[in-house]
Write a protein that holds these residues in place. Structure first.
Motif, mmCIF file in Angstrom:
data_model
loop_
_atom_site.group_PDB
_atom_site.id
_atom_site.type_symbol
_atom_site.label_atom_id
_atom_site.label_comp_id
_atom_site.label_asym_id
_atom_site.label_seq_id
_atom_site.Cartn_x
_atom_site.Cartn_y
_atom_site.Cartn_z
ATOM 1 N N LEU A 54 -5.008 -10.154 9.479
ATOM 2 C CA LEU A 54 -5.191 -9.896 8.056
ATOM 3 C C LEU A 54 -5.196 -8.409 7.733
ATOM 4 C CD1 LEU A 54 -5.649 -11.640 5.504
ATOM 5 C CD2 LEU A 54 -8.099 -11.218 5.799
ATOM 6 N N PHE A 55 -5.734 -7.578 8.656
ATOM 7 C CA PHE A 55 -5.910 -6.160 8.351
ATOM 8 C C PHE A 55 -4.958 -5.238 9.100
ATOM 9 C CE2 PHE A 55 -10.023 -7.885 7.063
ATOM 10 C CZ PHE A 55 -10.184 -7.284 5.832
ATOM 11 N N THR A 56 -4.627 -5.524 10.365
ATOM 12 C CA THR A 56 -3.926 -4.526 11.182
ATOM 13 C C THR A 56 -2.521 -4.937 11.599
ATOM 14 O OG1 THR A 56 -4.873 -5.398 13.251
ATOM 15 C CG2 THR A 56 -6.120 -3.690 12.113
ATOM 16 N N ALA A 57 -2.032 -6.100 11.188
ATOM 17 C CA ALA A 57 -0.682 -6.514 11.597
ATOM 18 C C ALA A 57 0.363 -5.540 11.059
ATOM 19 C CB ALA A 57 -0.395 -7.928 11.120
ATOM 20 N N HIS A 58 1.296 -5.173 11.920
ATOM 21 C CA HIS A 58 2.346 -4.217 11.590
ATOM 22 C C HIS A 58 3.571 -4.977 11.095
ATOM 23 C CE1 HIS A 58 4.949 -0.833 11.625
ATOM 24 N NE2 HIS A 58 5.547 -1.094 12.768
ATOM 25 N N GLY A 59 4.024 -4.642 9.885
ATOM 26 C CA GLY A 59 5.141 -5.376 9.302
ATOM 27 C C GLY A 59 6.493 -4.744 9.491
ATOM 28 N N GLY A 60 6.563 -3.575 10.155
ATOM 29 C CA GLY A 60 7.854 -2.924 10.333
ATOM 30 C C GLY A 60 8.440 -2.485 8.996
ATOM 31 N N ASP A 61 9.735 -2.743 8.810
ATOM 32 C CA ASP A 61 10.417 -2.331 7.581
ATOM 33 C C ASP A 61 10.353 -3.396 6.496
ATOM 34 O OD1 ASP A 61 11.160 0.064 8.789
ATOM 35 O OD2 ASP A 61 12.976 -0.838 9.651
ATOM 36 N N GLY A 62 9.757 -4.542 6.791
ATOM 37 C CA GLY A 62 9.700 -5.619 5.815
ATOM 38 C C GLY A 62 8.515 -5.477 4.876
ATOM 39 N N PRO A 63 8.215 -6.535 4.137
ATOM 40 C CA PRO A 63 7.059 -6.514 3.237
ATOM 41 C C PRO A 63 5.778 -6.301 4.022
ATOM 42 C CG PRO A 63 8.469 -8.416 2.816
ATOM 43 C CD PRO A 63 8.941 -7.807 4.099
ATOM 44 N N PRO A 64 4.725 -5.784 3.367
ATOM 45 C CA PRO A 64 3.459 -5.559 4.083
ATOM 46 C C PRO A 64 2.946 -6.830 4.741
ATOM 47 C CG PRO A 64 3.405 -4.521 1.932
ATOM 48 C CD PRO A 64 4.654 -5.341 1.974
ATOM 49 N N SER A 65 2.537 -6.709 6.008
ATOM 50 C CA SER A 65 2.022 -7.848 6.753
ATOM 51 C C SER A 65 0.508 -7.909 6.757
ATOM 52 C CB SER A 65 2.529 -7.797 8.205
ATOM 53 O OG SER A 65 3.923 -7.960 8.246
ATOM 54 N N SER A 66 -0.138 -6.828 6.305
ATOM 55 C CA SER A 66 -1.595 -6.772 6.364
ATOM 56 C C SER A 66 -2.091 -5.771 5.331
ATOM 57 C CB SER A 66 -2.060 -6.356 7.761
ATOM 58 O OG SER A 66 -1.631 -5.028 8.046
ATOM 59 N N VAL A 67 -3.394 -5.728 5.155
ATOM 60 C CA VAL A 67 -3.986 -4.801 4.188
ATOM 61 C C VAL A 67 -3.700 -3.360 4.582
ATOM 62 C CG1 VAL A 67 -6.153 -3.990 3.193
ATOM 63 C CG2 VAL A 67 -5.788 -6.440 3.548
ATOM 64 N N PHE A 68 -3.881 -3.020 5.857
ATOM 65 C CA PHE A 68 -3.637 -1.635 6.281
ATOM 66 C C PHE A 68 -2.156 -1.288 6.166
ATOM 67 C CE2 PHE A 68 -7.568 -1.323 9.301
ATOM 68 C CZ PHE A 68 -8.396 -1.528 8.207
ATOM 69 N N ASP A 69 -1.290 -2.229 6.449
ATOM 70 C CA ASP A 69 0.146 -2.006 6.308
ATOM 71 C C ASP A 69 0.496 -1.719 4.845
ATOM 72 O OD1 ASP A 69 2.635 -1.820 7.582
ATOM 73 O OD2 ASP A 69 3.167 -3.879 7.068
ATOM 74 N N LEU A 70 -0.125 -2.464 3.935
ATOM 75 C CA LEU A 70 0.100 -2.241 2.505
ATOM 76 C C LEU A 70 -0.331 -0.833 2.109
ATOM 77 C CD1 LEU A 70 -0.908 -4.706 -0.328
ATOM 78 C CD2 LEU A 70 -1.533 -2.307 -0.468
ATOM 79 N N LEU A 71 -1.511 -0.407 2.551
ATOM 80 C CA LEU A 71 -2.018 0.904 2.168
ATOM 81 C C LEU A 71 -1.196 2.034 2.777
ATOM 82 C CD1 LEU A 71 -5.835 0.147 2.476
ATOM 83 C CD2 LEU A 71 -4.553 0.552 0.363
ATOM 84 N N ASN A 72 -0.707 1.842 3.999
ATOM 85 C CA ASN A 72 0.111 2.884 4.634
ATOM 86 C C ASN A 72 1.417 3.118 3.880
ATOM 87 O OD1 ASN A 72 -1.677 3.508 6.681
ATOM 88 N ND2 ASN A 72 -0.714 2.176 8.196
ATOM 89 N N HIS A 73 1.921 2.089 3.206
ATOM 90 C CA HIS A 73 3.188 2.216 2.489
ATOM 91 C C HIS A 73 3.007 2.554 1.017
ATOM 92 C CE1 HIS A 73 4.699 0.108 6.098
ATOM 93 N NE2 HIS A 73 5.836 0.711 5.815
ATOM 94 N N ALA A 74 1.762 2.616 0.535
ATOM 95 C CA ALA A 74 1.516 2.930 -0.875
ATOM 96 C C ALA A 74 1.576 4.439 -1.095
ATOM 97 C CB ALA A 74 0.153 2.385 -1.292
ATOM 98 N N PRO A 75 1.969 4.877 -2.286
ATOM 99 C CA PRO A 75 1.957 6.318 -2.575
ATOM 100 C C PRO A 75 0.547 6.880 -2.468
ATOM 101 C CG PRO A 75 3.176 5.095 -4.261
ATOM 102 C CD PRO A 75 2.461 4.080 -3.420
ATOM 103 N N ALA A 76 0.433 8.088 -1.939
ATOM 104 C CA ALA A 76 -0.880 8.701 -1.759
ATOM 105 C C ALA A 76 -1.562 8.897 -3.101
ATOM 106 C CB ALA A 76 -0.745 10.028 -1.025
#
Length: 831
Positions: free
Chosen positions: A222-244
């Protein structure tokens, strides 16, 4: 008593080993037992049995060696011919037969020869536990329990291999590093859940490593799954790809994926980083860990601050010890802190301490092995509960381990190349990372809520109904004493219900979960069932309710003010490690001013929003102030507590600079002794004004280190008896409120008793007798350990041994008794 043992009576002793032929030979043992013993003789299977320990640094024990060689093999032959070990022999036979059948059936998933009963990486924990149960337990207990453990181990490994065979080509990623078959298997030995199941590490033919986790709690997905170049796979993946928002962040993500059925998951194994080396040495001992250059450390702690804020925001807890590790994924030049055991989340965490990342000085148990350890300690939070010690004659004795186990590496203590550990020296970077992550989460609150609304179905969170230490306190004595009607909590005010007792009886740490969609608390059915969950009565609910808490799923806590408590706690945790209490850090856009451990403020420049955000706190409340980013900085009044702290630490350093050489020289330098007296008298005169104005300078006012320095100053003040007695009463009051360690009260109590010609009470003062240090006479010697234990102190025999190791007499003459002999010990912190 053996050097490394803390017990006076062994659980079991080796007898005459005899020889490997004739009387005492192994001809009458089963073929599998002979094969295991032959492997021990060759030095390849010692991990199947408890280790032989030796003395380690600072009162610890360490693995001296594993059993191996002909002599140890003869000892084991002699033992296994005893009827008590019949259950162990039956376990070896059963698991050996299983290995042969499983090796054929699952050959497509696991390489030939991996499944071998002599492979200690796989079978070491269960064989070692069975050996101890046979050696120490009652006959019927060993017979029943060891047979059950053998069956549980077989069921657990069979279920794992069934899942591996199915998932190897369907669920695992296409990364060549994770290409099968599995060529190595390692079993985690510390605790079991849900039918004696354990975490496994798999070494893949492609060179990668994967963890297998046989439990339904799925926070990693739920939190740390790495989604690669696709849609966010987890909460942390979502935040890493969001604008600062206020600054760039990076949260740890890794490859982890569901199994083909509920109840388990696969997860990438995080390896130690390239920045790996010695962070502490003492004589022959060395502790290795992550060691970073100052710029690397600054970046690391900024990212760790972001992770810390995320854990506080999402109510993630149990982040103690080995549940978080520093490491690198392939292609990452710099390490991150990874949560690798993320089972408990969306919980009530009113303080940052509740995440497990920080040490809570008011906690029920003094657990300093938290996720973010401040100090490179030798002791470990783990280690085998039972060990061998070796006598001078070569005989082995089996003991319950009482001393801390020494570690030779640590995955969660981070040092820099200037010799500084933890985030205290990099506090502004840590706090900035927390702020940058928090502003991003506030800005992305709607996106996070929407993601969780679609991602949570099918996920479970672990419900920890009792602190884990209570379960261990019930398990280990029962295991070593030969069992009983039911496991009992060590604390008479604590009670286990039926669902907990059912799991404790099979030597599992009780495990419960709850669906993220709500519903009852559930227990997990053990193998051979694959996904059985059954509701249990779980009342009363903890403060805040059972996880998941709806307000955290909805992001109701994600307001700018919500970070303040976490910032205060983060600063308090490392107050003693911060070089300066007033810091302006232009690089981070941070201005920090600390007045005491729980009083201070921190301001963050937020140019993107045109604002400066300032958090101000004391022990009771946190306030938020928002100013234009270019507004003049408000002046900060210097705090009296800060000056008191600085002066106490300075006095302590000056005292040590004179006292240590004076002690090393045999305490014969009268000029040095006079300087010490002058320094102490001046210090006491000043401390008297501090006490009159502020009360005792305890941890809450000046921090732990300065509070202990004040205690040492009073101990040294031999000419100020009435003031010292007054201080003792103040120190008792401070200790009762958690503001001072109780051992400081013990030190001053004994010092005052000796000053009045009375026996000491706690055994903290020593004198040289016959060429070694011995405690001064103690009142009621039979009760001294009870009195010491009441103040959280180790037994006097262990303390004496540690003092003698730390302060060998060397050139000090044995006839140098007298009150002056006490001062070097108190002055150098040996007390």
């Amino acid at each position: 008593m053996p050097e490394a043992s803390a017990d006076t009576e062994p659980l079991w002793e080796t007898g005459d080993p005899g020889s490997l032929s004739g009387e005492g030979g192994w001809a009458d043992l089963s073929p599998v037992a002979q094969r295991v013993l032959a492997a021990v003789g060759k030095g390849t299977a010692g991990g199947l049995f408890p280790p032989v320990v030796a003395g380690g640094p600072e009162g610890t024990v360490r693995t001296g060696r594993l059993l191996g060689g002909e002599k140890d093999a003869r000892m084991l032959v002699h033992a296994l011919r005893d009827r008590r070990f019949a259950p162990l022999l039956a376990l070896l036979d059963r698991l050996d037969n299983w290995c042969e059948a499983a090796g054929r059936r699952y050959s497509a998933a696991i390489s030939p020869g991996t499944l071998d009963i002599a492979n200690a990486d796989i079978f070491g924990p269960v064989v070692s536990e069975a050996f101890v149960a046979c050696a120490t337990g009652r006959t019927h207990y060993a017979r029943d329990r060891v047979a059950e453990w053998a069956a549980r181990c077989e069921d657990f490994l069979t279920l794992f291999l069934e899942r591996l065979l199915k998932d190897l080509t369907t669920c695992w990623p296409g990364n060549p590093a994770f290409r099968g078959p599995v060529v190595g298997l390692w079993t985690h030995g510390e605790e079991t859940h849900n039918g004696r199941q354990r975490v496994l590490r798999l070494d893949c033919a492609g060179g990668g490593r994967i963890a297998y986790k046989p439990r339904p709690a799925s926070g990693e997905l739920l939190f740390t799954a790495h989604g690669g170049d696709g849609p966010p796979s987890s909460v942390f993946d979502l935040l890493n790809h969001a604008p600062a928002a206020s600054g760039a962040i990076r949260l740890p993500v890794l490859s982890c994926w569901r199994g083909s059925a509920p109840g388990y998951l696969w997860q990438e194994w995080i390896e130690p980083p390239d920045q790996w080396g010695p962070i502490r040495t003492s004589g022959p001992w060395q502790l290795t860990g992550t060691r970073l250059t100052p710029p690397e450390a600054r970046r690391f702690w900024h990212r760790t601050g972001s992770l810390t804020a995320a854990m506080f925001a999402f109510g993630i807890t149990d982040m103690i010890g080995g549940n978080v590790v520093t490491g690198s994924r392939p292609g990452d030049p710099e390490p991150l802190l990874y949560p690798i055991d993320l089972e408990i989340y969306f919980c009530h965490v009113p303080r940052l301490y509740d995440t497990g990342l920080l040490h809570d000085p008011t906690a029920e148990v003094d657990q300093h092995h938290v996720g973010l350890e401040r100090t490179a300690r030798w002791c470990s939070a783990e280690g085998p509960p039972v060990c061998w010690t070796e006598e001078a004659t070569g005989a082995l004795r089996l003991h319950r381990r009482r001393r801390p186990y020494a570690r030779d590496e640590t995955r969660n203590v981070v040092a820099d190349t200037e010799g500084r550990t933890g985030y205290g020296p990099h506090l502004t970077a840590m706090l900035r990372g927390m702020f940058d992550a928090w502003t991003l989460m506030c800005r992305q609150r709607t996106a996070i809520r929407d993601f969780l609304a679609t991602a949570t179905p099918g996920h479970y969170v672990r419900v920890l109904r009792q602190p884990t230490f209570r379960y261990f306190d019930a398990l280990v004595p029962r295991w070593l004493s030969g069992g009983g009607a039911a496991p009992r909590p060590a604390d008479p005010d604590v009670h286990f219900d039926r669902a907990e007792l059912d799991q404790l009886r099979r030597m599992d740490v009780p495990y419960f979960v709850r669906s993220l969609e709500g519903g009852p608390v559930l227990r997990v059915e053990p193998p051979p069932q694959t996904d059985g969950l059954a509701p249990v009565a779980a009342r009363p609910a903890p403060e805040g309710g059972w996880p998941p808490l709806r307000e955290l799923l909805d992001g109701a806590n994600l307001t700018l003010a919500g970070l303040g408590v976490a910032l205060r706690d983060a600063a308090e945790h490392v107050f003693d490690d911060v070089p300066e209490l007033d810091v302006t850090d232009p690089e981070s856009g941070v201005r920090l001013h600390l007045q005491s451990p729980a009083e201070g403020q921190v301001a963050f420049d937020w140019p993107e929003a045109g604002r400066r955000i300032t958090y101000l706190w004391d022990r009771e409340k946190v306030r938020l102030r928002i100013d234009p980013v270019d507004a003049p900085q408000a002046p900060v009044e210097p705090a009296p507590a800060g000056e008191i702290r600085r002066r106490l630490l300075r006095l302590d350093r000056l005292d040590g600079a004179v006292r240590v050489p004076w002690a090393d020289g045999g305490m014969t330098d009268t000029a040095a002794e006079e300087r010490l007296r002058t320094l102490t008298d001046a210090g006491i005169a000043w401390l008297a004004t501090v006490v009159a104005d502020h009360g005792w300078p305890g941890r809450a006012l000046v921090g732990h280190d300065a509070a202990v320095a004040a205690s040492r100053l009073v101990q040294h003040a031999r000419e100020h008896l009435e003031f010292r007695k007054h201080c003792l009463e103040l120190m008792r009051q401070a200790a009762e409120g958690g503001d001072l360690p109780w051992r400081e009260v013990a030190y001053l109590t004994d010092e005052l008793r000796l000053a009045e010609g009375l026996p000491q009470v706690y055994g903290t003062r020593f004198e040289p007798v016959g060429g070694e240090l011995v405690p001064w006479p103690v009142e009621d010697p039979e009760g001294v350990d009870r009195r010491r234990a009441a103040l959280g102190m180790e037994p006097l025999a262990e303390h004496t041994d540690r003092i003698r190791r730390r302060f060998p007499l060397g050139g000090v003459a044995p006839d140098m008794a007298g009150s002056a002999t006490r001062h070097p010990l108190t002055g150098t912190g040996a007390s």
